[in-house]
Design an enzyme around this catalytic site. Structure first.
Site, PDB file in Angstrom:
ATOM      1  N   ASP A  70       0.845  -1.190   0.000  1.00 58.08           N
ATOM      2  CA  ASP A  70       0.000   0.000   0.000  1.00 58.08           C
ATOM      3  C   ASP A  70       0.886   1.249   0.000  1.00 58.08           C
ATOM      4  O   ASP A  70       1.770   1.388   0.846  1.00 58.08           O
ATOM      5  CB  ASP A  70      -0.927   0.009   1.229  1.00 58.08           C
ATOM      6  N   GLU A  81      -9.866  12.697   7.911  1.00 55.83           N
ATOM      7  CA  GLU A  81      -9.690  14.032   7.334  1.00 55.83           C
ATOM      8  C   GLU A  81     -10.998  14.817   7.325  1.00 55.83           C
ATOM      9  O   GLU A  81     -11.017  15.995   7.661  1.00 55.83           O
ATOM     10  CB  GLU A  81      -9.158  13.923   5.903  1.00 55.83           C
ATOM     11  N   GLU A  91      -9.295   4.210  -2.025  1.00 59.82           N
ATOM     12  CA  GLU A  91      -8.075   3.963  -2.791  1.00 59.82           C
ATOM     13  C   GLU A  91      -8.429   3.265  -4.099  1.00 59.82           C
ATOM     14  O   GLU A  91      -9.517   2.731  -4.267  1.00 59.82           O
ATOM     15  CB  GLU A  91      -7.107   3.041  -2.009  1.00 59.82           C
ATOM     16  N   THR A 135      -9.301  -5.619   4.029  1.00 57.57           N
ATOM     17  CA  THR A 135      -9.175  -4.686   2.904  1.00 57.57           C
ATOM     18  C   THR A 135     -10.164  -5.154   1.846  1.00 57.57           C
ATOM     19  O   THR A 135     -10.124  -6.319   1.444  1.00 57.57           O
ATOM     20  CB  THR A 135      -7.746  -4.690   2.335  1.00 57.57           C
TER      21      THR A 135
HETATM   22 CA    CA Z   1      -4.013   3.041   2.962  1.00 59.59          CA
END
Ligand code: CA
Length: 440
Positions: free
Chosen positions: A137, A382, A210, A266
């Site tokens: 990653d 964030e 991602e 994931t």
């Molecule tokens: Ca990551």
């Protein structure tokens, strides 16, 4: 890779649902997955999406209708893992794509035989489409790196190496799961500011938006992949959610980086969109004024001209209350992969520069893809500024971090005038309650 007849925006398929202009899977896309009839014990096999249908490649291979020239690639694409196809390289991938495109076009002679090879997507289930040997990653969004850096190290948000080195760490391939597989909130060692460390359920569970990059043919151990060859070693891209336990991460990440905060689950979208399908959406790779130019081993003319990809990305949150009240999931982020600081080719070139051997079906995560503005942030960490500013939802609920029953849905698509809109489908999973198997 130049544009070719498979990208022609005017192509239509005899599968009518592919021609709506709204489908993620028009004839210009042709992504690969591994699937079987839902709830069955059938053998897993490769398939290609077309509209709301799947072309069962095991049956297509049996039919021989695509011709002898592409039969080896077709046979590899029909397997329960796509590593064999990935190992074959761009010429074989491209020839198979062309044969599929021609056979699925309106008026194709193959229609009568291929009609029997279709299955509705609604009737299939998927698995991770490759045996992923290694999962790495990266950390390619400078916006994400800066935003997170401010939270973890206010005095030193962006480390000096960031603008020189494509930063990454080795992840864990065993806990990769396909979209639709839910997972339990992880347990982990947490430490509050004034408390002793203790084993508890993660209280600051987050997602990370991602993209995943599946490698094609690898490199021999001890050799490296130069920039001008790097994209020949990329099979295609998917959506990737790197679930992250921020409280476990904060306590464990120094000095060696993330460990148990990242390796419990994931999620991957089932469909792999090939690099060739994405060709109309290439964009220039640029560096902000004043930033260092990449070292020569991370530079090429082609990369500067067209190394980035404009894939639009969104995150939606569906709480259990939304589900029970029949409300649609609420979109909380919309950004693009084009904002990444490092390109796909740079990740491959950097990963192998020391002689590390990549193998077919390795998975490279891009890292959280936050864009330049606050609403383009690819993680709750964030969006909520470290849990200080809850995200308000339209139904009156709010979130700092994820609660049990929350589902996160990633989507990706490409569109622009003159090209067919193509998409990645979705990557979805729901947070289940923690298992209290271990004493605190
Ligand atoms: Ca990551």
């Amino acid at each position: 890779m130049p544009l070719n007849e498979t990208h022609d925006a005017s192509l239509r398929s005899w599968v009518a649902s592919a021609n709506t202009g709204a489908s993620d899977f028009p004839i210009q896309n042709l992504p690969f997955a591994v699937l079987r009839r839902a709830g069955s014990t059938q053998a897993w096999r490769g398939g290609v999406a077309i509209g709301d249908q799947v072309l069962d490649l095991a049956r297509v291979a049996e039919s021989g209708v695509l011709g002898a020239e592409v039969q080896p690639a077709l046979a590899a694409a029909a397997q329960s893992r796509l590593n064999g196809l990935m190992a074959m390289g761009p010429a074989a991938w491209s020839a198979l794509r062309l044969a599929l495109s021609r056979a699925l076009r309106e008026g194709a002679a193959a229609q009568a035989q291929l009609q029997d090879c279709l299955m509705p997507q609604a009737d299939v289930e998927y698995t991770v489409p490759a045996q992923v040997g290694d999962y790495t990653d990266f950390y390619t969004s400078v916006h994400h790196a800066t935003n997170v850096g401010k939270l973890f190290r206010p005095d030193n948000p962006l480390m000096e190496n960031y603008k020189w080195v494509p930063i990454g760490y080795h992840g864990r391939a065993s806990s990769l799961r396909v979209s639709g597989v839910d997972f339990h909130r992880p347990m982990g060692q947490l430490k509050g500011p004034d408390a002793a460390p203790a084993l508890k359920p993660c209280a600051r569970l987050d997602y990370e938006l991602e993209m995943g990059i599946y490698t094609g043919a690898g490199n021999a151990w001890g050799e490296s992949i130069p920039m001008d060859q790097a994209e020949n070693h990329i099979f295609g891209l998917c959506l990737l959610n790197d679930w992250s336990a921020r409280d476990i991460q904060a306590w464990e990440y120094q000095p060696l980086g993330p460990f148990l905060s990242k390796n419990f689950a994931t999620s991957l979208s089932p469909w792999i969109v090939t690099l060739e399908a994405l060709e109309p959406y290439r964009t220039a790779f640029t560096r902000p004024q004043g930033d260092p130019q990449p070292l020569p081993y991370l530079s090429s003319a082609a990369n500067s001209e067209r190394g980035a990809l404009d894939v639009q990305l969104s995150v939606a949150l569906e709480t259990s209350r939304m589900r029970s009240e029949g409300q649609a999931a609420q979109q909380i982020t919309h950004t693009s992969y084009r904002h990444a600081y490092w390109t796909m080719a740079q990740l491959v070139a950097h990963h192998s520069v020391n002689g590390c051997d990549l193998q077919p079906g390795d998975l490279l995560g891009t890292g959280t893809l936050s864009g330049p503005t606050a609403t383009e942030a690819g993680a709750l960490l964030e969006l909520t500024e470290g849990g200080k500013k809850p995200v308000a939802l339209a139904n009156g609920e709010s979130r700092t971090f994820l609660q049990d029953g929350d589902a996160i849905i990633l989507r990706g698509w490409c569109e622009k005038p003159g090209a067919a809109r193509i998409g990645f489908g979705e990557c979805r999973a729901t947070v289940l309650p923690a298992r209290f198997a271990q004493p605190a």
